[in-house]
Design an enzyme around this catalytic site. Sequence first.
Site, short mmCIF file in Angstrom:
data_model
loop_
_atom_site.label_atom_id
_atom_site.label_comp_id
_atom_site.label_asym_id
_atom_site.label_seq_id
_atom_site.Cartn_x
_atom_site.Cartn_y
_atom_site.Cartn_z
N GLU A 140 47.97 -74.17 47.17
CA GLU A 140 48.93 -73.07 47.29
C GLU A 140 48.33 -71.89 48.04
O GLU A 140 49.00 -71.20 48.79
CB GLU A 140 49.40 -72.62 45.90
N THR A 157 56.83 -68.26 52.73
CA THR A 157 56.40 -67.55 51.53
C THR A 157 55.72 -66.23 51.92
O THR A 157 55.94 -65.20 51.31
CB THR A 157 55.42 -68.42 50.72
#
Length: 309
Positions: free
Chosen positions: A129, A182
């Site tokens: 991530e 993101t």
Amino acid sequence: MNKSLRIFAPATVANLSCGFDILGCCMDNVGDEMVISLTPDPGVKITKIEGANLPLETHKNVAGVAVEAFLKEYNKDVGVTIEIFKRIKAGSGIGSSAASSAGAVWAVNHLLDNPFTPNQLVKFAMEGEKLASGNAHADNVAPALLGGFTLVRSYNPLDVVKLNTPKELMLTVIHPQIEVKTSDSRSVIKNNVSLKKAIQQWGNVGGFVAGLFTEDYDLIGRSLEDVIIEPLRSILIPEFNAVKKAAITNGALGCGISGSGPSIFAISKGQETANKVANAIREVYNKTGLEFDIHISKINNEGIKIINQ
Ligand code: ADP
């Protein structure tokens, strides 16, 4: 030593309105497939990617980075090859990168006879991530690894808790086919929060967790409110307010941005309401001319699943 495993790596919905960076849940019928094998040559290789244009270089692919973090701590010479069959589009907001990082470390752990618990795998998957978004968040990888609903009680030290899943909860997720990175959706949010808003938000987090454990569907619905992130981020998503209104009017308990968007999730009690909500939001999006997918899913209480071994 040529052990191999084909897995289902599920999509996940993170944040769940009130729980930015800390809450998430696991989808049941949306996800990638991966084939992970142990090989005699040490090192991690991505040998195949189908369904998306993603890097094959180990250090540029979240699956490779996550497995390298795992092997560093495992500290034995192991060779791993990874094949990824993408069904979740990158940047969709339903945990595309998380499915790959969580799926890869889960499968390697399984092939090595589980040296780590699912909870311990979270920190390795978080390295993936970090590569995808610059931030090692756990709100997608935790529900992919543990299944159901998860709470990140603390990041430092890492403390992840699996919550209860009321049986009748259903997700309806619309994915408009526009990419919101993101990193971009993180740039619109502010670092400081007023005390008044913080009080509202932590009241909702507590209410949501209590609602899950007592299976109080109305309390879950009342708690699905985000006074901090949603007002800033929703402007990046076409027709967000109209979708939310349609979902709630048609019986959804709550509706909000899935992860960093552009996907929008609604939670309903029962399949019938979830279908009705899907039809209502489809109608809203049909008018935009944008391409979109709609998924209706149970909450997947298991997480990653073995397809064959
Ligand atoms: P999502 O919220 O859907 O995971 P992100 O924007 O967080 O989307 O992550 C996607 C980013 O991660 C993209 O830039 C993509 O190129 C990168 N990436 C690297 N490896 C993978 C992978 N195996 N699966 C998905 N995305 C990957």
